[in-house]
Write an enzyme that holds these catalytic residues in place. Structure first.
Site, mmCIF file in Angstrom:
data_model
loop_
_atom_site.group_PDB
_atom_site.id
_atom_site.type_symbol
_atom_site.label_atom_id
_atom_site.label_comp_id
_atom_site.label_asym_id
_atom_site.label_seq_id
_atom_site.Cartn_x
_atom_site.Cartn_y
_atom_site.Cartn_z
ATOM 1 N N HIS A 199 0.714 -1.370 -0.071
ATOM 2 C CA HIS A 199 0.009 0.023 -0.195
ATOM 3 C C HIS A 199 0.936 1.355 -0.010
ATOM 4 O O HIS A 199 0.416 2.309 0.483
ATOM 5 C CB HIS A 199 -1.075 -0.079 1.237
ATOM 6 C CG HIS A 199 -0.317 -0.063 2.489
ATOM 7 N ND1 HIS A 199 -0.793 -0.922 3.516
ATOM 8 C CD2 HIS A 199 0.719 0.757 3.066
ATOM 9 C CE1 HIS A 199 -0.128 -0.803 4.612
ATOM 10 N NE2 HIS A 199 0.861 0.102 4.389
ATOM 11 N N HIS A 204 -1.954 4.395 9.977
ATOM 12 C CA HIS A 204 -0.693 5.027 10.099
ATOM 13 C C HIS A 204 -0.924 6.333 10.834
ATOM 14 O O HIS A 204 -0.309 7.250 10.230
ATOM 15 C CB HIS A 204 -0.156 5.169 8.512
ATOM 16 C CG HIS A 204 0.306 3.821 7.630
ATOM 17 N ND1 HIS A 204 -0.786 3.307 7.233
ATOM 18 C CD2 HIS A 204 1.511 3.418 7.441
ATOM 19 C CE1 HIS A 204 -0.387 2.252 6.542
ATOM 20 N NE2 HIS A 204 1.146 2.528 6.848
ATOM 21 N N GLU A 239 4.149 -5.388 8.423
ATOM 22 C CA GLU A 239 2.908 -5.180 8.128
ATOM 23 C C GLU A 239 2.553 -6.393 7.405
ATOM 24 O O GLU A 239 1.043 -6.676 7.026
ATOM 25 C CB GLU A 239 2.744 -3.995 6.975
ATOM 26 C CG GLU A 239 2.696 -2.691 7.692
ATOM 27 C CD GLU A 239 2.910 -1.497 6.532
ATOM 28 O OE1 GLU A 239 2.725 -0.449 6.819
ATOM 29 O OE2 GLU A 239 3.105 -1.922 5.395
HETATM 30 C C1 DHB Z 1 6.185 3.445 2.125
HETATM 31 C C2 DHB Z 1 5.524 2.106 2.647
HETATM 32 C C3 DHB Z 1 4.557 1.929 3.372
HETATM 33 O O1 DHB Z 1 3.893 0.747 3.901
HETATM 34 C C4 DHB Z 1 3.901 3.114 3.907
HETATM 35 O O2 DHB Z 1 2.958 3.021 4.789
HETATM 36 C C5 DHB Z 1 4.413 4.375 3.663
HETATM 37 C C6 DHB Z 1 5.462 4.583 2.995
HETATM 38 C C7 DHB Z 1 7.142 3.588 1.307
HETATM 39 O O3 DHB Z 1 7.845 2.592 0.892
HETATM 40 O O4 DHB Z 1 7.369 4.781 0.874
HETATM 41 FE FE FE Z 2 2.471 1.076 5.495
#
Ligand code: DHB
Ligand code: FE
Length: 279
Positions: free
Chosen positions: A12, A59, A240
């Site tokens: 995501h 988040h 995650e």
């Molecule tokens: C990124 C990955 C994530 O799972 C997230 O929640 C925010 C940023 C990333 O790789 O930039």
């Molecule tokens: Fe994430």
């Protein structure tokens, strides 16, 4: 009876939302990731789910570090999308399915897994991006949501074993629901990535392959690692994959993989997209 039509799992990464917004799907950087989606679109068009039970992590949009539920189940009639700071375009609201949410909550509590119940909940990139990836050009979202949040952010995190048990309890609820819904189970996030600290940028294709190779056939294999092992193997945000483990549990005892795409990096993340069907 309701039917669980299968499981859809995807990363995501917020930057995906930016790429969709700019129409960058066919550029050299993005193509290998978006190439994983025609098969998803075909499968959803054939299977026509009308409810999505989505396992993801918040988040900092609903829960900040001052109040952090280990498990949270949405039971709202509607979920607004808000951006928690990535500058993403907002999507139209998602309809909920409060009756099914409460049925899930009843089962969880009966199984002594006691979640926070949320009659108000916002949706961040962990839900909006996977749904937008699944349905890139629809006037109305075809699925109503039952969002289930897992704390993958602030330690102590629930163990992989506990997340699989959560998913299995959700499966009991879905299997005993008397409605005629066609349910897709969704797990979002991962795979390996670390956004902060000395190992920022860390990814681990070996551990990702281990997870992907066992997800359908032997999800219990993913529970042999402690949370600290998982942080070491997957990175601080790679945990995650707990969302994937719970979603796999909700699919039921047997499953087979019908599609897999894996590509890194997408931003800081080893990105994967998988479809499973109950077997
Ligand atoms: C990124 C990955 C994530 O799972 C997230 O929640 C925010 C940023 C990333 O790789 O930039
Ligand atoms: Fe994430």
């Amino acid at each position: 009876m309701a039917e669980i039509i299968g499981g859809y799992f995807t990363s995501h990464v917020p930057a995906i939302g930016g790429a969709i917004h700019r129409g960058d799907q066919q550029t050299p950087y993005w193509k290998p990731f978006f190439d994983g989606f025609p098969k998803v679109h075909e499968w959803l068009a054939k299977m026509k789910p009308d409810v999505a039970v989505v396992f993801s992590n918040d988040h900092g949009l609903n829960f900040f570090l001052d109040k952090m539920p280990t498990f949270a189940v949405g039971a709202a009639a509607e979920y607004q999308n808000e951006d928690e700071g990535w500058g993403l375009p907002l999507y139209r609201p998602f309809k909920g399915h409060p009756e099914l949410s409460w049925h899930v909550i009843e089962q969880l509590v009966a199984d002594e897994i006691d979640p926070l119940t949320c009659q108000q909940m916002l949706v961040d990139h962990a839900i909006s991006i996977p749904i937008e990836l699944a349905y890139p050009s629809v006037a109305e979202w075809p699925v109503r949501l039952v969002p289930i949040g897992i704390n993958t952010v602030q330690h102590p995190l629930p163990s992989a074993r506990r997340c699989l048990a959560l998913g299995r309890s959700v499966h009991k609820a879905l299997a005993s629901w008397s409605g005629a819904e066609r349910i897709v189970v969704i797990g979002t996030g991962g795979l390996s990535h670390q956004l902060d600290g000395e190992r920022a940028g860390f990814m681990n294709p070996d551990y990702d392959r281990f997870c992907l190779d066992h997800l359908a056939s032997d999800p219990d294999a993913l529970t042999k690692h402690s949370i600290h092992d998982m942080v070491r193997l997957a990175g601080t945000q790679g945990v995650e994959v707990l969302n994937w483990i719970a979603a796999r549990g909700a699919l039921g005892p047997g499953a087979r993989e019908i599609h897999r795409n894996y590509h890194l990096p997408i931003s800081n993340t080893a990105a994967a997209t998988v479809l499973l069907e109950p077997a």
